[in-house]
Design a protein around this motif. Structure first.
Motif, PDB file in Angstrom:
ATOM      1  N   GLU A   1       0.834  -1.187   0.000  1.00 17.00           N
ATOM      2  CA  GLU A   1       0.000   0.000   0.000  1.00 17.00           C
ATOM      3  C   GLU A   1       0.880   1.253   0.000  1.00 17.00           C
ATOM      4  O   GLU A   1       2.042   1.200   0.418  1.00 17.00           O
ATOM      5  N   PRO A   2       0.366   2.375  -0.468  1.00 13.08           N
ATOM      6  CA  PRO A   2       1.163   3.603  -0.560  1.00 13.08           C
ATOM      7  C   PRO A   2       1.832   4.008   0.741  1.00 13.08           C
ATOM      8  O   PRO A   2       2.947   4.536   0.741  1.00 13.08           O
ATOM      9  N   GLU A   3       1.152   3.756   1.875  1.00 22.50           N
ATOM     10  CA  GLU A   3       1.743   4.148   3.161  1.00 22.50           C
ATOM     11  C   GLU A   3       2.747   3.134   3.689  1.00 22.50           C
ATOM     12  O   GLU A   3       3.292   3.307   4.777  1.00 22.50           O
ATOM     13  N   GLY A   4       3.016   2.067   2.934  1.00 25.51           N
ATOM     14  CA  GLY A   4       4.068   1.129   3.317  1.00 25.51           C
ATOM     15  C   GLY A   4       3.611  -0.199   3.858  1.00 25.51           C
ATOM     16  O   GLY A   4       4.436  -1.093   4.056  1.00 25.51           O
ATOM     17  N   LEU A   5       2.311  -0.362   4.135  1.00 23.85           N
ATOM     18  CA  LEU A   5       1.829  -1.649   4.637  1.00 23.85           C
ATOM     19  C   LEU A   5       1.959  -2.684   3.525  1.00 23.85           C
ATOM     20  O   LEU A   5       1.393  -2.522   2.438  1.00 23.85           O
ATOM     21  N   THR A   6       2.717  -3.744   3.789  1.00 26.60           N
ATOM     22  CA  THR A   6       3.080  -4.721   2.768  1.00 26.60           C
ATOM     23  C   THR A   6       2.483  -6.077   3.110  1.00 26.60           C
ATOM     24  O   THR A   6       2.584  -6.541   4.245  1.00 26.60           O
ATOM     25  N   HIS A   7       1.876  -6.730   2.117  1.00 28.25           N
ATOM     26  CA  HIS A   7       1.147  -7.974   2.336  1.00 28.25           C
ATOM     27  C   HIS A   7       1.868  -9.162   1.703  1.00 28.25           C
ATOM     28  O   HIS A   7       2.360  -9.077   0.564  1.00 28.25           O
TER      29      HIS A   7
ATOM     30  N   LEU B   1       6.624  -1.394   6.461  1.00 32.85           N
ATOM     31  CA  LEU B   1       8.031  -1.218   6.130  1.00 32.85           C
ATOM     32  C   LEU B   1       8.379   0.267   6.023  1.00 32.85           C
ATOM     33  O   LEU B   1       7.734   1.010   5.278  1.00 32.85           O
ATOM     34  N   ILE B   2       9.390   0.669   6.762  1.00 31.17           N
ATOM     35  CA  ILE B   2       9.835   2.055   6.696  1.00 31.17           C
ATOM     36  C   ILE B   2      10.703   2.249   5.456  1.00 31.17           C
ATOM     37  O   ILE B   2      11.230   1.283   4.892  1.00 31.17           O
ATOM     38  N   PRO B   3      10.882   3.478   4.980  1.00 26.46           N
ATOM     39  CA  PRO B   3      11.684   3.729   3.780  1.00 26.46           C
ATOM     40  C   PRO B   3      13.093   3.161   3.846  1.00 26.46           C
ATOM     41  O   PRO B   3      13.621   2.672   2.849  1.00 26.46           O
ATOM     42  N   THR B   4      13.707   3.194   5.028  1.00 21.43           N
ATOM     43  CA  THR B   4      15.071   2.671   5.159  1.00 21.43           C
ATOM     44  C   THR B   4      15.112   1.186   4.838  1.00 21.43           C
ATOM     45  O   THR B   4      16.019   0.710   4.157  1.00 21.43           O
ATOM     46  N   THR B   5      14.139   0.424   5.328  1.00 20.19           N
ATOM     47  CA  THR B   5      14.092  -1.013   5.051  1.00 20.19           C
ATOM     48  C   THR B   5      13.877  -1.270   3.564  1.00 20.19           C
ATOM     49  O   THR B   5      14.504  -2.161   2.982  1.00 20.19           O
ATOM     50  N   LEU B   6      13.008  -0.502   2.937  1.00 20.41           N
ATOM     51  CA  LEU B   6      12.750  -0.667   1.511  1.00 20.41           C
ATOM     52  C   LEU B   6      13.997  -0.377   0.682  1.00 20.41           C
ATOM     53  O   LEU B   6      14.250  -1.024  -0.335  1.00 20.41           O
ATOM     54  N   GLU B   7      14.790   0.585   1.133  1.00 24.21           N
ATOM     55  CA  GLU B   7      15.979   0.972   0.385  1.00 24.21           C
ATOM     56  C   GLU B   7      17.162   0.044   0.632  1.00 24.21           C
ATOM     57  O   GLU B   7      17.927  -0.266  -0.283  1.00 24.21           O
ATOM     58  N   ALA B   8      17.306  -0.448   1.869  1.00 30.51           N
ATOM     59  CA  ALA B   8      18.509  -1.180   2.257  1.00 30.51           C
ATOM     60  C   ALA B   8      18.384  -2.688   2.141  1.00 30.51           C
ATOM     61  O   ALA B   8      19.359  -3.407   2.382  1.00 30.51           O
ATOM     62  N   THR B   9      17.202  -3.188   1.775  1.00 30.63           N
ATOM     63  CA  THR B   9      17.010  -4.637   1.666  1.00 30.63           C
ATOM     64  C   THR B   9      16.313  -4.973   0.349  1.00 30.63           C
ATOM     65  O   THR B   9      15.854  -4.091  -0.377  1.00 30.63           O
ATOM     66  N   THR B  10      16.195  -6.257   0.091  1.00 31.93           N
ATOM     67  CA  THR B  10      15.528  -6.705  -1.129  1.00 31.93           C
ATOM     68  C   THR B  10      14.026  -6.469  -1.089  1.00 31.93           C
ATOM     69  O   THR B  10      13.360  -6.551  -2.128  1.00 31.93           O
ATOM     70  N   LEU B  11      13.474  -6.183   0.079  1.00 29.20           N
ATOM     71  CA  LEU B  11      12.032  -6.023   0.193  1.00 29.20           C
ATOM     72  C   LEU B  11      11.513  -4.809  -0.566  1.00 29.20           C
ATOM     73  O   LEU B  11      10.311  -4.714  -0.850  1.00 29.20           O
ATOM     74  N   GLY B  12      12.382  -3.893  -0.905  1.00 30.18           N
ATOM     75  CA  GLY B  12      11.979  -2.754  -1.714  1.00 30.18           C
ATOM     76  C   GLY B  12      11.999  -3.056  -3.198  1.00 30.18           C
ATOM     77  O   GLY B  12      11.605  -2.208  -4.011  1.00 30.18           O
ATOM     78  N   ARG B  13      12.431  -4.276  -3.552  1.00 25.16           N
ATOM     79  CA  ARG B  13      12.583  -4.645  -4.966  1.00 25.16           C
ATOM     80  C   ARG B  13      11.696  -5.799  -5.394  1.00 25.16           C
ATOM     81  O   ARG B  13      11.681  -6.163  -6.559  1.00 25.16           O
ATOM     82  N   VAL B  14      10.988  -6.412  -4.436  1.00 25.53           N
ATOM     83  CA  VAL B  14      10.151  -7.564  -4.783  1.00 25.53           C
ATOM     84  C   VAL B  14       8.939  -7.122  -5.597  1.00 25.53           C
ATOM     85  O   VAL B  14       8.460  -5.988  -5.472  1.00 25.53           O
ATOM     86  N   GLU B  15       8.460  -8.027  -6.428  1.00 20.82           N
ATOM     87  CA  GLU B  15       7.288  -7.778  -7.257  1.00 20.82           C
ATOM     88  C   GLU B  15       6.214  -8.816  -6.935  1.00 20.82           C
ATOM     89  O   GLU B  15       6.523  -9.903  -6.431  1.00 20.82           O
TER      90      GLU B  15
END
Length: 208
Positions: free
Chosen positions: A112-118, A156-170
């Motif tokens: 979701e836009p606010e970062g909640l990831t399912h 997920l906070i922005p730092t986690t999305l940027e520093a891990t693979t979780l910001g790149r999953v599809e």
């Protein structure tokens, strides 16, 4: 033991297939700075033993059982991976106690836009996942924001999305899951005492 605080986003540089196994070489200048043969490094949450270290890269062997239970079988050259060295006994426990023993794989569903990831949750693991409890996703220690029998969500906070693979999953990508080992121990210890014991849910309507 690990804590789920990813130290470095590494890169797979070589994949060698063998009968029922694979050998991975991963680039990770930080985690290899003090690594030696026989050390443990978590790759996307999977505890693996270092068999060689050279020039900022390390090599690990992945056996059939690990390939079967995790998403490592789907790694290819160029793929980013979350890396963490085994925690020192005198270090801060920044995340939660993790063994690097993957319980199964889930699937990234949406963010979701606010970062909640399912993520989709395997039914056999659902009983170990509770709201505000801990879960490791690809080696990242996270707090469960919501859970049902079929999926769970984390913020997920922005730092986690940027520093891990979780910001790149599809959507549809597999992720490694490790539930809280304390929940599994409690279940096993309590099972013998609860077998055949009915649970008192309090006074029924006829007692009111």
């Amino acid at each position: 033991m690990f804590t789920g605080i990813v130290e470095e986003l590494g890169e797979v540089v070589r994949v060698e297939q063998a009968p029922g196994a694979a050998r991975l070489t991963v680039r990770g200048p930080l985690v290899t700075s003090d690594a030696r043969h026989g050390d443990s490094i978590a790759v996307n949450g999977v505890c693996l033993t270092v068999v060689d270290v050279s020039g900022g890269e390390f090599t690990v062997d992945v056996v059939h059982e690990t390939l079967r239970r995790s998403s490592l079988a789907k790694l290819d050259v160029g793929r980013g991976v979350n890396l963490e060295r085994a925690v020192r006994a005198d270090a801060r426990l920044g995340g939660h106690v993790m063994q690097g023993h993957v319980d199964g794989t889930g699937t990234f569903l949406s963010r979701e836009p606010e970062g909640l990831t399912h993520f989709a949750l395997p039914p056999e693991l659902a009983r170990y996942v509770v709201e505000k409890g801990s879960i490791a996703v690809d080696g990242v220690s996270l707090t469960v924001a919501a859970v049902s029998r079929e999926e769970f969500a984390v913020a997920l906070i922005p730092t986690t999305l940027e520093a891990t693979t979780l910001g790149r999953v599809e959507p549809g990508d597999p992720v490694n899951l490790e539930v809280d080992v304390l929940a599994k121990y409690v279940e096993k210890l309590a099972a013998a005492h609860l077998a055949g014991v009915s649970v008192d849910n309090g006074p029924g309507k006829e007692d009111a």
